[in-house]
Design a protein around this motif. Structure first.
Motif, PDB file in Angstrom:
ATOM      1  N   GLY A  59      -7.579 -26.767  15.225  1.00 57.28           N
ATOM      2  CA  GLY A  59      -6.599 -25.861  14.648  1.00 57.28           C
ATOM      3  C   GLY A  59      -6.826 -24.270  14.681  1.00 57.28           C
ATOM      4  O   GLY A  59      -6.143 -23.651  14.684  1.00 57.28           O
ATOM      5  N   HIS A  60      -8.213 -24.206  14.490  1.00 57.54           N
ATOM      6  CA  HIS A  60      -8.700 -22.864  14.132  1.00 57.54           C
ATOM      7  C   HIS A  60      -8.799 -22.159  15.518  1.00 57.54           C
ATOM      8  O   HIS A  60      -8.939 -22.927  16.602  1.00 57.54           O
ATOM      9  N   THR A  61      -8.528 -20.611  15.487  1.00 59.41           N
ATOM     10  CA  THR A  61      -8.766 -20.115  16.744  1.00 59.41           C
ATOM     11  C   THR A  61      -9.975 -19.343  16.981  1.00 59.41           C
ATOM     12  O   THR A  61     -10.240 -18.651  17.893  1.00 59.41           O
ATOM     13  N   ASN A  62     -10.852 -19.517  15.890  1.00 62.89           N
ATOM     14  CA  ASN A  62     -11.960 -18.584  16.031  1.00 62.89           C
ATOM     15  C   ASN A  62     -13.055 -19.437  15.004  1.00 62.89           C
ATOM     16  O   ASN A  62     -12.448 -20.673  14.432  1.00 62.89           O
ATOM     17  N   ASN A  63     -14.237 -19.152  14.925  1.00 68.71           N
ATOM     18  CA  ASN A  63     -15.444 -19.874  14.241  1.00 68.71           C
ATOM     19  C   ASN A  63     -14.987 -20.193  12.836  1.00 68.71           C
ATOM     20  O   ASN A  63     -14.528 -19.319  12.193  1.00 68.71           O
ATOM     21  N   VAL A  64     -15.251 -21.301  12.376  1.00 76.68           N
ATOM     22  CA  VAL A  64     -15.074 -21.815  10.949  1.00 76.68           C
ATOM     23  C   VAL A  64     -16.238 -21.146  10.266  1.00 76.68           C
ATOM     24  O   VAL A  64     -17.341 -21.077  10.660  1.00 76.68           O
ATOM     25  N   SER A  65     -15.671 -20.499   8.931  1.00 74.97           N
ATOM     26  CA  SER A  65     -16.657 -19.867   8.216  1.00 74.97           C
ATOM     27  C   SER A  65     -16.995 -20.429   6.854  1.00 74.97           C
ATOM     28  O   SER A  65     -18.008 -19.966   6.308  1.00 74.97           O
ATOM     29  N   CYS A  66     -16.021 -21.254   6.552  1.00 80.84           N
ATOM     30  CA  CYS A  66     -16.350 -21.955   5.232  1.00 80.84           C
ATOM     31  C   CYS A  66     -15.577 -23.243   5.054  1.00 80.84           C
ATOM     32  O   CYS A  66     -14.626 -23.652   5.876  1.00 80.84           O
ATOM     33  N   ILE A  67     -16.015 -24.127   4.433  1.00 75.96           N
ATOM     34  CA  ILE A  67     -15.415 -25.498   4.180  1.00 75.96           C
ATOM     35  C   ILE A  67     -15.238 -26.027   2.749  1.00 75.96           C
ATOM     36  O   ILE A  67     -16.408 -25.755   1.926  1.00 75.96           O
ATOM     37  N   ALA A  68     -14.176 -26.579   2.287  1.00 83.12           N
ATOM     38  CA  ALA A  68     -14.267 -27.335   0.790  1.00 83.12           C
ATOM     39  C   ALA A  68     -13.386 -28.617   1.117  1.00 83.12           C
ATOM     40  O   ALA A  68     -12.715 -28.672   2.024  1.00 83.12           O
ATOM     41  N   VAL A  69     -14.060 -29.497   0.110  1.00 85.06           N
ATOM     42  CA  VAL A  69     -13.309 -30.957   0.202  1.00 85.06           C
ATOM     43  C   VAL A  69     -13.024 -30.980  -1.103  1.00 85.06           C
ATOM     44  O   VAL A  69     -13.476 -30.811  -2.160  1.00 85.06           O
ATOM     45  N   SER A  70     -11.519 -31.382  -1.496  1.00 79.71           N
ATOM     46  CA  SER A  70     -10.750 -31.959  -2.803  1.00 79.71           C
ATOM     47  C   SER A  70     -11.863 -33.004  -3.418  1.00 79.71           C
ATOM     48  O   SER A  70     -12.245 -33.838  -2.853  1.00 79.71           O
ATOM     49  N   LYS A  71     -11.691 -32.860  -4.719  1.00 82.67           N
ATOM     50  CA  LYS A  71     -12.394 -33.837  -5.689  1.00 82.67           C
ATOM     51  C   LYS A  71     -12.131 -35.390  -5.279  1.00 82.67           C
ATOM     52  O   LYS A  71     -13.083 -36.370  -5.299  1.00 82.67           O
ATOM     53  N   GLY A  72     -10.751 -35.516  -5.051  1.00 86.16           N
ATOM     54  CA  GLY A  72     -10.262 -36.870  -4.712  1.00 86.16           C
ATOM     55  C   GLY A  72     -10.458 -37.269  -3.145  1.00 86.16           C
ATOM     56  O   GLY A  72     -10.262 -38.440  -2.998  1.00 86.16           O
ATOM     57  N   GLY A  73     -10.588 -36.325  -2.454  1.00 82.41           N
ATOM     58  CA  GLY A  73     -10.867 -36.543  -0.937  1.00 82.41           C
ATOM     59  C   GLY A  73      -9.688 -36.511  -0.458  1.00 82.41           C
ATOM     60  O   GLY A  73      -9.649 -36.746   1.117  1.00 82.41           O
ATOM     61  N   SER A  74      -8.343 -36.313  -0.894  1.00 85.97           N
ATOM     62  CA  SER A  74      -7.120 -36.110  -0.268  1.00 85.97           C
ATOM     63  C   SER A  74      -7.182 -35.200   0.835  1.00 85.97           C
ATOM     64  O   SER A  74      -6.457 -35.128   1.995  1.00 85.97           O
ATOM     65  N   TYR A  75      -7.884 -33.786   0.567  1.00 86.02           N
ATOM     66  CA  TYR A  75      -7.851 -32.838   1.403  1.00 86.02           C
ATOM     67  C   TYR A  75      -8.864 -32.075   1.920  1.00 86.02           C
ATOM     68  O   TYR A  75     -10.133 -32.404   1.170  1.00 86.02           O
ATOM     69  N   ILE A  76      -8.949 -31.521   3.000  1.00 85.20           N
ATOM     70  CA  ILE A  76     -10.040 -30.837   3.537  1.00 85.20           C
ATOM     71  C   ILE A  76      -9.655 -29.446   3.760  1.00 85.20           C
ATOM     72  O   ILE A  76      -8.562 -29.130   4.126  1.00 85.20           O
ATOM     73  N   ALA A  77     -10.354 -28.170   3.136  1.00 85.99           N
ATOM     74  CA  ALA A  77      -9.883 -26.916   3.520  1.00 85.99           C
ATOM     75  C   ALA A  77     -10.909 -26.176   4.381  1.00 85.99           C
ATOM     76  O   ALA A  77     -11.936 -26.549   4.162  1.00 85.99           O
ATOM     77  N   SER A  78     -10.562 -25.481   5.314  1.00 85.06           N
ATOM     78  CA  SER A  78     -11.581 -24.574   6.129  1.00 85.06           C
ATOM     79  C   SER A  78     -10.801 -23.364   6.465  1.00 85.06           C
ATOM     80  O   SER A  78      -9.688 -23.308   6.798  1.00 85.06           O
ATOM     81  N   GLY A  79     -11.753 -22.246   6.488  1.00 78.40           N
ATOM     82  CA  GLY A  79     -11.573 -20.879   6.781  1.00 78.40           C
ATOM     83  C   GLY A  79     -11.943 -20.621   7.951  1.00 78.40           C
ATOM     84  O   GLY A  79     -13.132 -20.863   8.380  1.00 78.40           O
ATOM     85  N   THR A  82     -12.164 -13.809  12.218  1.00 76.25           N
ATOM     86  CA  THR A  82     -11.158 -13.382  13.114  1.00 76.25           C
ATOM     87  C   THR A  82     -11.698 -11.852  13.576  1.00 76.25           C
ATOM     88  O   THR A  82     -12.896 -11.532  13.143  1.00 76.25           O
ATOM     89  N   PHE A  83     -10.939 -11.093  14.173  1.00 75.73           N
ATOM     90  CA  PHE A  83     -11.311  -9.886  14.553  1.00 75.73           C
ATOM     91  C   PHE A  83     -10.862  -8.697  13.577  1.00 75.73           C
ATOM     92  O   PHE A  83      -9.573  -9.060  12.911  1.00 75.73           O
ATOM     93  N   MET A  84     -11.403  -7.493  13.457  1.00 70.89           N
ATOM     94  CA  MET A  84     -10.857  -6.716  12.554  1.00 70.89           C
ATOM     95  C   MET A  84      -9.474  -6.214  12.506  1.00 70.89           C
ATOM     96  O   MET A  84      -9.060  -6.018  13.971  1.00 70.89           O
ATOM     97  N   GLY A  85      -8.878  -6.389  11.932  1.00 72.96           N
ATOM     98  CA  GLY A  85      -6.978  -5.861  11.872  1.00 72.96           C
ATOM     99  C   GLY A  85      -6.251  -7.084  11.858  1.00 72.96           C
ATOM    100  O   GLY A  85      -5.361  -6.928  12.061  1.00 72.96           O
ATOM    101  N   PHE A  86      -6.939  -8.182  12.366  1.00 64.63           N
ATOM    102  CA  PHE A  86      -6.249  -9.431  12.260  1.00 64.63           C
ATOM    103  C   PHE A  86      -6.324 -10.375  11.030  1.00 64.63           C
ATOM    104  O   PHE A  86      -7.431 -10.210  10.611  1.00 64.63           O
ATOM    105  N   LYS A  87      -5.299 -11.279  10.979  1.00 65.63           N
ATOM    106  CA  LYS A  87      -5.228 -12.090   9.471  1.00 65.63           C
ATOM    107  C   LYS A  87      -6.289 -13.196   9.871  1.00 65.63           C
ATOM    108  O   LYS A  87      -6.349 -14.080  11.155  1.00 65.63           O
TER     109      LYS A  87
END
Length: 619
Positions: A59-79, A82-87
């Motif tokens: 789903g990401h368009t560039n390299n993953v920089s961080c990962i977190a997993v929720s305490k119960g395991g329902s969710y994973i979050a990843s950031g 990207t390039f300067m000036g982009f979200k």
């Protein structure tokens, strides 16, 4: 990319070798205790601990920089970055569905760190240096609740965030000259920071953990010590070790159920220490810097990731390192498959040459030449040697069983050896240099002899292929020319020229045609005898084609390049039959096994991917 692959049959991905060890705290164990979670390029990988089976979250368009997993395991979050000036987007994944739950683009350039609240209702995200903000998200509504600048004006860059273990309204942020406890005021949609007071002790904090009883904050610093802060008073309680600090800083901390700390340092020290006086209880020394620690279950077993893309398994009792996974930590430059057997393959990167088993993607052998980079490699047809091209201008021949250096050819090319190939009779090597010269070498028992130097190319050689009778070869060059050489009489037989920097060339198995590709994104068929172009195909909509290989029956060929897509082509129809979407970096090389069952591709992010080839040879 979406338009180019829409409706196209997709290749079946069988295995991935790779792990981005540079992602801080990027290795996690899911609360189900059955899966390791980690990043590779722009993918998040779920690897089953029991049998190594992998699943991929794309789903990401560039390299993953961080990962977190929720305490119960329902969710994973990843950031991602990207390039300067982009979200830079952060993605919340539904673990059960293995699907995107929410995509949240807000931070600029990079998402630095993520943390879930203990009740899995909120997610805190920290932007990178160009963003500098902290945002609290409501997971249910997929909306931002509130945000603030992460650091005070007097502070520097913020590196990490960590949520309280029990309180859904308290989290901590830390970095260079900043250590803050934040309180979430949900009715007023605000977060309010309180600075922690460390007195005369000034530190840059890289990682943070909060004790299970919510009493203390532990902060790992670049100075190699650990600060212990009282969470209620926000005052420094203790710090240490005072004598033997952790060399190259504390990169990662984890708290065990018993209250003791696991510590990973930049010098590769992995230690268990007391949380009261920071005295070392157990210690192990790894080859490279520790970047992540993942605890499985109650803490009897844990996994450690290093910046050299290695994964280790430890048990609490013996504290002995068991190496469970290795991969390249820099771009893979070339891949070669042992002829005939289709069981072994070799890869080379900036750091080393590695030999792998195809069915069980496990490293069998590593060959390192200190401070040198291998640009290209090949197996001799008899399987008795690996020939390799190096940036110091030398050709090195190694034994594939032991990695023993069998032969070295000094001063093979002045500007480094860029490409290499061996003849079918295993008696000669053809090499190409960064200077554009093509040289033919005769291998003798325990020695070698230069037969001829051929000088017609004006730029570096990028690829060499030898005809099956070992009497001719074709070389591709960045000067926009491919030359077919007679390597018995050492003269050029034919030249093809195009407005491109050629990256790769292949003989059709019947050897009446060659196909080329390069920076013009085209795949061209050429007649060997008169050098005329027979056909041109649009090989890619974006970016150069860096790798190409033809199946032994000549019916299909494969390409890969800067568009990160593996494409399987029908040779006669000139049409794509299948597409492989999984690479996170530019594809650097690609090969089909001689049994037409397996396809290997490598990329600039250090990944090696094994695909099922969709056109097996009929029995």
């Amino acid at each position: 990319m979406a338009l180019e692959t829409q409706g196209m049959p997709q290749l079946e991905l069988e295995a991935v070798i790779g792990f981005n060890g540079h992602v801080s705290a990027g290795l996690r164990v899911h609360p189900d205790r059955e899966h390791l979670i980690y990043a590779l390029g722009c993918s998040v990988i779920l690897k089953r601990i029991k049998d190594g089976k992998q699943e991929f979250l794309h789903g990401h368009t560039n390299n993953v920089s961080c990962i977190a997993v929720s305490k119960g395991g329902s969710y994973i979050a990843s950031g991602q970055v990207t390039f300067m000036g982009f979200k830079a987007e952060l993605i919340i994944w539904d673990y059960t569905q293995r699907a995107i739950y929410a995509q949240l683009p807000l931070h600029k350039a990079k998402v630095e760190a993520l943390a879930f609240s203990p009740n899995e209702k909120y997610l805190v995200s920290l932007g990178g240096q160009d963003d500098g903000s902290i945002v609290v998200w409501n997971i249910e509504t997929k909306q931002a609740i509130c945000g603030s600048l992460a650091s005070p004006q007097s502070g520097g860059h913020c590196f990490t965030v960590h949520y309280s273990c029990t309180n859904n309204n308290i989290f901590v942020s830390a970095g260079s000259g900043t250590l803050r406890v934040w309180e979430l005021d949900l009715p007023n949609r605000k977060i309010r920071p309180i600075e922690c007071q460390t007195g005369m002790l000034k530190r840059i904090v890289k990682c943070v953990q909060i004790s299970e009883d919510n009493q203390f904050i532990f902060c790992g610093t670049t100075s190699g010590d650990i600060m212990k802060i009282n969470l209620n008073t926000r005052l420094l309680s203790n710090f240490g070790p005072t004598k033997e600090k952790y060399s190259m800083g504390v990169n990662v901390l984890r708290i065990l159920k018993c209250g003791n700390l696991l510590v990973g340092s930049g010098s590769g020290t992995f230690a268990l220490c007391s949380s009261t006086n920071f005295k070392t209880l157990k210690k192990a020394q790894l080859d490279r810097g520790v970047t992540s620690i993942a605890i499985r279950g109650e803490g009897q077993q844990f996994y450690v990731g290093t910046d050299a893309a290695q994964m280790y398994r430890f048990s609490y009792d013996d504290f002995q390192a068991e190496l469970i996974s290795t991969s390249h930590s820099s771009a893979v430059k070339d891949v070669a498959i042992c002829f005939g057997t289709s069981e072994l393959f070799a890869t080379c990167s900036e750091d080393d040459i590695r030999l792998w088993h195809i069915d069980k993607p496990k490293e069998l052998l590593r060959i390192t030449v200190p401070n040198m980079t291998c640009n290209s490699l090949d197996f001799m047809v008899d399987g008795h040697s690996i020939i390799s091209a190096w940036n110091d201008g030398k050709i090195r021949v190694f034994a594939p069983e032991s990695g023993r250096l069998m032969l070295i050819i000094h001063d093979a090319h002045k500007m480094g050896v860029a490409a290499i190939a061996g003849t079918k009779d295993c008696r000669r090597i053809v090499s190409g240099g960064g200077d554009g010269q093509v040289r033919v070498w005769e291998l003798q028992p325990h020695s070698h002899r230069l037969l001829e130097t051929m000088k017609e190319h004006r730029a570096g050689i990028t690829c060499i292929k030898i005809k099956s009778d070992s009497k001719e070869c074709v070389t591709a060059s960045a000067d926009g020319a491919c030359i077919i050489w007679d390597i018995v009489r050492f003269v050029s037989l034919q030249m093809v020229i195009a407005n491109t920097l050629f990256r790769t060339v292949c003989y059709h198995p019947e050897e009446y045609q060659i196909i080329t590709s390069g920076t013009d994104r085209k795949v061209a068929y050429w007649d060997v005898f008169d050098g005329a172009v027979i056909r041109e195909l649009e090989g890619s909509q974006s970016g150069a084609i860096n790798g190409m290989h033809i199946s032994q029956d000549g019916r299909h060929f494969v390409t890969g390049g800067d568009d990160k897509l593996v494409k399987v082509w029908d040779y006669m129809a000139g049409a794509v039959t299948h597409v492989g979407i999984a690479h996170s970096g530019s594809i650097t090389s690609i090969k089909i096994c001689s049994n037409n069952r397996t396809l290997l591709s490598t990329s600039a992010d250090g990944a090696i991917l094994r695909w099922r080839f969709p056109h097996p040879v009929s029995p």
